[in-house]
Design a protein around this motif. Structure first.
Motif, PDB file in Angstrom:
ATOM      1  N   SER A  34      25.380   1.071   0.964  1.00  0.00           N
ATOM      2  CA  SER A  34      24.488   0.972   2.118  1.00  0.00           C
ATOM      3  C   SER A  34      23.485   2.116   2.102  1.00  0.00           C
ATOM      4  N   THR A  35      22.390   1.905   2.836  1.00  0.00           N
ATOM      5  CA  THR A  35      21.380   2.945   2.999  1.00  0.00           C
ATOM      6  C   THR A  35      20.989   3.015   4.466  1.00  0.00           C
ATOM      7  N   GLU A  36      20.545   4.188   4.875  1.00  0.00           N
ATOM      8  CA  GLU A  36      19.949   4.363   6.202  1.00  0.00           C
ATOM      9  C   GLU A  36      18.727   5.235   6.025  1.00  0.00           C
ATOM     10  N   SER A  37      17.594   4.741   6.512  1.00  0.00           N
ATOM     11  CA  SER A  37      16.319   5.428   6.306  1.00  0.00           C
ATOM     12  C   SER A  37      15.873   6.159   7.561  1.00  0.00           C
ATOM     13  N   PHE A  38      15.371   7.359   7.357  1.00  0.00           N
ATOM     14  CA  PHE A  38      14.826   8.184   8.423  1.00  0.00           C
ATOM     15  C   PHE A  38      13.366   8.458   8.071  1.00  0.00           C
ATOM     16  N   VAL A  39      12.478   7.650   8.621  1.00  0.00           N
ATOM     17  CA  VAL A  39      11.054   7.753   8.297  1.00  0.00           C
ATOM     18  C   VAL A  39      10.466   8.950   9.029  1.00  0.00           C
ATOM     19  N   TYR A  40       9.689   9.748   8.316  1.00  0.00           N
ATOM     20  CA  TYR A  40       9.058  10.915   8.914  1.00  0.00           C
ATOM     21  C   TYR A  40       7.865  10.463   9.744  1.00  0.00           C
ATOM     22  N   LEU A  41       7.826  10.871  11.000  1.00  0.00           N
ATOM     23  CA  LEU A  41       6.682  10.584  11.854  1.00  0.00           C
ATOM     24  C   LEU A  41       5.658  11.702  11.786  1.00  0.00           C
ATOM     25  N   ILE A  70      12.154  10.725  -0.095  1.00  0.00           N
ATOM     26  CA  ILE A  70      11.247   9.832  -0.818  1.00  0.00           C
ATOM     27  C   ILE A  70       9.826  10.049  -0.314  1.00  0.00           C
ATOM     28  N   VAL A  71       8.884  10.143  -1.241  1.00  0.00           N
ATOM     29  CA  VAL A  71       7.468  10.289  -0.909  1.00  0.00           C
ATOM     30  C   VAL A  71       6.734   9.096  -1.508  1.00  0.00           C
ATOM     31  N   CYS A  72       6.055   8.326  -0.646  1.00  0.00           N
ATOM     32  CA  CYS A  72       5.402   7.087  -1.070  1.00  0.00           C
ATOM     33  C   CYS A  72       3.968   7.013  -0.566  1.00  0.00           C
ATOM     34  N   GLU A  73       3.220   6.099  -1.155  1.00  0.00           N
ATOM     35  CA  GLU A  73       1.824   5.915  -0.756  1.00  0.00           C
ATOM     36  C   GLU A  73       1.694   5.292   0.624  1.00  0.00           C
ATOM     37  N   ASP A  74       2.575   4.344   0.958  1.00  0.00           N
ATOM     38  CA  ASP A  74       2.491   3.640   2.235  1.00  0.00           C
ATOM     39  C   ASP A  74       3.813   2.946   2.526  1.00  0.00           C
ATOM     40  N   ASP A  75       3.866   2.201   3.645  1.00  0.00           N
ATOM     41  CA  ASP A  75       5.103   1.526   4.032  1.00  0.00           C
ATOM     42  C   ASP A  75       5.547   0.485   3.015  1.00  0.00           C
ATOM     43  N   ASP A  76       4.608  -0.253   2.432  1.00  0.00           N
ATOM     44  CA  ASP A  76       4.963  -1.255   1.426  1.00  0.00           C
ATOM     45  C   ASP A  76       5.622  -0.615   0.216  1.00  0.00           C
ATOM     46  N   HIS A  77       5.087   0.497  -0.202  1.00  0.00           N
ATOM     47  CA  HIS A  77       5.657   1.233  -1.330  1.00  0.00           C
ATOM     48  C   HIS A  77       7.073   1.710  -0.992  1.00  0.00           C
ATOM     49  N   LEU A  78       7.257   2.263   0.210  1.00  0.00           N
ATOM     50  CA  LEU A  78       8.573   2.718   0.647  1.00  0.00           C
ATOM     51  C   LEU A  78       9.562   1.551   0.679  1.00  0.00           C
ATOM     52  N   LEU A  79       9.150   0.428   1.224  1.00  0.00           N
ATOM     53  CA  LEU A  79      10.010  -0.747   1.278  1.00  0.00           C
ATOM     54  C   LEU A  79      10.421  -1.191  -0.127  1.00  0.00           C
ATOM     55  N   ASP A  80       9.481  -1.186  -1.047  1.00  0.00           N
ATOM     56  CA  ASP A  80       9.774  -1.567  -2.421  1.00  0.00           C
ATOM     57  C   ASP A  80      10.809  -0.629  -3.045  1.00  0.00           C
ATOM     58  N   VAL A  81      10.622   0.668  -2.857  1.00  0.00           N
ATOM     59  CA  VAL A  81      11.553   1.646  -3.436  1.00  0.00           C
ATOM     60  C   VAL A  81      12.958   1.457  -2.867  1.00  0.00           C
ATOM     61  N   ILE A  82      13.054   1.318  -1.548  1.00  0.00           N
ATOM     62  CA  ILE A  82      14.378   1.197  -0.933  1.00  0.00           C
ATOM     63  C   ILE A  82      15.003  -0.163  -1.242  1.00  0.00           C
ATOM     64  N   ASN A  83      14.248  -1.236  -1.012  1.00  0.00           N
ATOM     65  CA  ASN A  83      14.808  -2.577  -1.101  1.00  0.00           C
ATOM     66  C   ASN A  83      15.029  -3.069  -2.524  1.00  0.00           C
ATOM     67  N   ARG A  84      14.093  -2.799  -3.395  1.00  0.00           N
ATOM     68  CA  ARG A  84      14.169  -3.362  -4.745  1.00  0.00           C
ATOM     69  C   ARG A  84      14.703  -2.400  -5.796  1.00  0.00           C
ATOM     70  N   ARG A  85      14.655  -1.098  -5.504  1.00  0.00           N
ATOM     71  CA  ARG A  85      15.065  -0.144  -6.531  1.00  0.00           C
ATOM     72  C   ARG A  85      16.331   0.620  -6.167  1.00  0.00           C
ATOM     73  N   ILE A  86      16.456   1.067  -4.916  1.00  0.00           N
ATOM     74  CA  ILE A  86      17.644   1.831  -4.537  1.00  0.00           C
ATOM     75  C   ILE A  86      18.804   0.901  -4.189  1.00  0.00           C
ATOM     76  N   ARG A  87      18.574  -0.039  -3.315  1.00  0.00           N
ATOM     77  CA  ARG A  87      19.667  -0.918  -2.868  1.00  0.00           C
ATOM     78  C   ARG A  87      20.224  -1.783  -3.985  1.00  0.00           C
ATOM     79  N   THR A  88      19.482  -1.972  -5.049  1.00  0.00           N
ATOM     80  CA  THR A  88      19.963  -2.794  -6.162  1.00  0.00           C
ATOM     81  C   THR A  88      20.724  -1.998  -7.220  1.00  0.00           C
ATOM     82  N   LEU A  89      20.795  -0.687  -7.063  1.00  0.00           N
ATOM     83  CA  LEU A  89      21.550   0.132  -8.020  1.00  0.00           C
ATOM     84  C   LEU A  89      23.036  -0.194  -7.926  1.00  0.00           C
TER      85      LEU A  89
END
Length: 168
Positions: A149-156, A125-144
């Motif tokens: 379950s999901t596990e996120s590996f944020v790129y540092l 996933i490529v997002c603008e910022d942390d809020d965008h990433l949270l929205d994609v995972i929490n509201r769009r992916i997890r609700t499918l």
């Protein structure tokens, strides 16, 4: 780090499915030339592989039409406004296909693969910022429907990204 490149597998191609088009040694050499420089002139490629410019143009078009490769501009997401990237492992209950199809329809999901192992699907996933990433995972992916379950590996820090695996 903006550069031109060749992504030699389209979203619809799948390794090992038995339906890949036959590619001869000359076409493989053309692909390798384009992986080195996606803007390399057809005349220069022709000289390197022993074909005319017109023959190279025809072969490249055929490879594009068959979905064997794509010619794209590869960018550094940070320089074009995407400050957060993550790989997300997803476990699905039931059929993977509907979940995978829904993910492929999301603009933020750049890479979707069905896997064997701890996760059923892996999604980059490529997002603008942390809020965008949270929205994609929490509201769009997890609700499918079917997502268990999901596990996120944020790129540092991205240390290497290449599409130069050649044609082995």
């Amino acid at each position: 780090m903006q550069s031109e490149g060749v992504a030699s597998r389209s979203a619809d191609s799948r390794a090992g499915n038995g339906s890949s088009p036959a590619i001869d040694a000359v076409s493989l050499a053309i692909i390798e030339q384009l992986q080195e420089d996606g803007r390399r002139p057809y005349a220069a490629i022709g000289k390197a592989v022993g074909l005319s410019e017109a023959a190279v143009r025809q072969r490249v078009q055929k490879l594009l039409d068959q979905g064997v490769m794509q010619i794209v501009a590869v960018t550094d997401p940070l320089t074009v406004g995407f400050r957060r990237q993550a790989m997300v492992g997803i476990n699905v209950e039931g059929d993977l296909d509907p979940v995978a199809e829904a993910l492929t329809a999301m603009a933020e999901c750049e890479y979707v693969v069905m896997t064997a192992g701890s996760f059923d699907l892996m999604v980059e996933i490529v997002c603008e910022d942390d809020d965008h990433l949270l929205d994609v995972i929490n509201r769009r992916i997890r609700t499918l429907p079917g997502v268990r379950s999901t596990e996120s590996f944020v790129y540092l820090k991205l240390k290497k990204q290449t599409y130069m695996w050649g044609t082995r």
